[in-house]
Design a protein around this motif. Structure first.
Motif, PDB file in Angstrom:
ATOM      1  N   VAL A 183     -26.133  12.397 -14.299  1.00 23.14           N
ATOM      2  CA  VAL A 183     -26.575  13.664 -13.717  1.00 23.14           C
ATOM      3  C   VAL A 183     -27.401  13.366 -12.460  1.00 23.14           C
ATOM      4  O   VAL A 183     -28.392  12.636 -12.525  1.00 23.14           O
ATOM      5  CB  VAL A 183     -27.405  14.464 -14.745  1.00 23.14           C
ATOM      6  N   ALA A 184     -26.957  13.893 -11.328  1.00 19.23           N
ATOM      7  CA  ALA A 184     -27.644  13.592 -10.068  1.00 19.23           C
ATOM      8  C   ALA A 184     -27.263  14.623  -9.017  1.00 19.23           C
ATOM      9  O   ALA A 184     -26.182  15.218  -9.076  1.00 19.23           O
ATOM     10  CB  ALA A 184     -27.228  12.205  -9.582  1.00 19.23           C
ATOM     11  N   ASP A 185     -28.162  14.796  -8.046  1.00 20.24           N
ATOM     12  CA  ASP A 185     -27.889  15.695  -6.929  1.00 20.24           C
ATOM     13  C   ASP A 185     -27.258  14.883  -5.795  1.00 20.24           C
ATOM     14  O   ASP A 185     -27.943  14.131  -5.098  1.00 20.24           O
ATOM     15  CB  ASP A 185     -29.199  16.351  -6.469  1.00 20.24           C
ATOM     16  N   LEU A 186     -25.963  15.052  -5.617  1.00 15.74           N
ATOM     17  CA  LEU A 186     -25.238  14.240  -4.641  1.00 15.74           C
ATOM     18  C   LEU A 186     -25.375  14.758  -3.205  1.00 15.74           C
ATOM     19  O   LEU A 186     -24.729  14.246  -2.306  1.00 15.74           O
ATOM     20  CB  LEU A 186     -23.754  14.166  -5.025  1.00 15.74           C
ATOM     21  N   SER A 187     -26.220  15.774  -2.998  1.00 16.43           N
ATOM     22  CA  SER A 187     -26.420  16.208  -1.605  1.00 16.43           C
ATOM     23  C   SER A 187     -27.287  15.205  -0.844  1.00 16.43           C
ATOM     24  O   SER A 187     -27.312  15.212   0.380  1.00 16.43           O
ATOM     25  CB  SER A 187     -27.058  17.604  -1.547  1.00 16.43           C
ATOM     26  N   GLU A 188     -27.993  14.340  -1.565  1.00 15.92           N
ATOM     27  CA  GLU A 188     -28.818  13.302  -0.939  1.00 15.92           C
ATOM     28  C   GLU A 188     -28.077  11.974  -1.010  1.00 15.92           C
ATOM     29  O   GLU A 188     -27.754  11.506  -2.112  1.00 15.92           O
ATOM     30  CB  GLU A 188     -30.167  13.163  -1.680  1.00 15.92           C
TER      31      GLU A 188
END
Ligand SMILES: NC(=O)c1ccc[n+]([C@@H]2O[C@H](COP(=O)([O-])OP(=O)(O)OC[C@H]3O[C@@H](n4cnc5c(N)ncnc54)[C@H](OP(=O)(O)O)[C@@H]3O)[C@@H](O)[C@H]2O)c1
Length: 280
Positions: free
Chosen positions: A52-57
């Motif tokens: 689970v991770a925010d791939l926008s960064e």
């Protein structure tokens, strides 16, 4: 590995791959959706894990690949389905327009990092979900020769350039990473991707696509068939839509345009890396 594997086309593909016996790692933003997907996975020979991770960064994308390297020795199938659709202007904390960051640059950085860590091999099949089509319509034709211009594109224009960039990357991925590269245009699919489009506009466009819209599960059947297609040789570049394979669109096949995109992608990627070149 399925990016954007917690919802829509990616989640349906992950479920189907697990049912077929694959060892699947989904990457997505929502912990709750990842947990629900794991809980609902059909018992069988396959396995489903989630990052689970925010791939926008892009710093996070690089960290995610580090996590993947700790989970698997190699990636045999990489389905890139991460993406958003935002009609407004929004930039990430790294200063990249968000739709382009999530829908294209994260996919590029993930591939670069996976290659650098030795996760890709000649048997790897990459399938990239985008708006791939037999010819690029005039309104969707954009150039990548000027980084400043690429960065000026926002809203639907940036969503469009992310779609085109994915095809231009697919067209050179076999060469660059020594893998098989498949560009897949699913057509209209009944997912929640339009969740951030104003409800009235959503309702207005729905009837235009109603007849041709497919379910994510129907799309996943085709995606897994393509991934398993023995007629696609290692190292091939293939484009595919719901009707079948087609030759690379002339606009996408242009090597100079592909090189322009690569230069822009490397420049944006470098901007989001620490000065020592490691993940931020
Ligand atoms: N649906 C269509 O008609 C259609 C047509 C042509 C092309 N496409 C392309 O296909 C791709 C998948 O679309 P879809 O319809 O399946 O969309 P979707 O149902 O909204 O799924 C998008 C996936 O991307 C993940 N995601 C979004 N932002 C993220 C972020 N910042 N960090 C990590 N993960 C993130 C979502 O995670 P969470 O759900 O966990 O937030 C979800 O797993 C997109 O690139 C889209 O442009 C779709």
């Amino acid at each position: 590995v399925v990016t954007g594997g917690t919802d829509g086309i990616g989640a349906a593909t992950a479920r189907r791959l697990v049912a077929e016996g694959a060892d699947v790692v989904v990457v997505g933003r929502s912990r709750a959706k990842a947990d629900a997907l794991r809980a609902a996975a059909v018992p069988g020979p396959g396995r489903l894990r989630a990052v689970v991770a925010d791939l926008s960064e892009m710093a996070t994308v690089r960290r995610v690949v580090g996590d993947l390297a700790g989970m698997v020795d190699r990636v045999d199938l990489l389905v890139q389905a991460v993406g958003i659709l935002i009609a407004r202007t929004e930039h990430t904390t790294e200063g990249i327009e968000k739709d382009f960051a999530v829908g294209y640059l994260a996919r590029f950085v993930l591939l670069e990092e996976a290659a650098a860590r030795g996760l890709l091999h000649p048997g790897t099949r990459l399938l990239t979900v985008a708006a791939s089509s037999r010819s690029v319509p005039r309104y969707a034709q954009m150039e990548f020769s000027d980084l400043a211009e690429v960065e000026r594109r926002v809203g639907m224009r940036s969503h469009g350039q992310a779609q085109l960039a994915n095809d231009l990357l697919t067209a050179q991925a076999a060469r660059r990473y020594g893998i098989t590269a498949i560009g897949y245009g699913p057509g209209s699919v009944d997912t929640s991707i339009r969740r951030e489009v104003p409800a009235l506009l959503r309702a207005a466009i729905k009837p235009f696509f109603a007849r041709t819209t497919r379910t994510p599960d129907a799309v996943a059947v085709q995606v897994v068939d393509i991934l398993a297609d023995p007629a696609i040789p290692p190292g091939a570049t293939v484009f595919h839509d719901k009707r079948g394979p087609f030759p690379t669109a002339a606009f996408v096949a242009d090597p100079a345009r592909q090189a322009d995109l690569l230069a822009v992608s490397l420049a944006l990627g470098a901007r989001t890396a620490r000065p020592d070149g490691r993940a931020g």
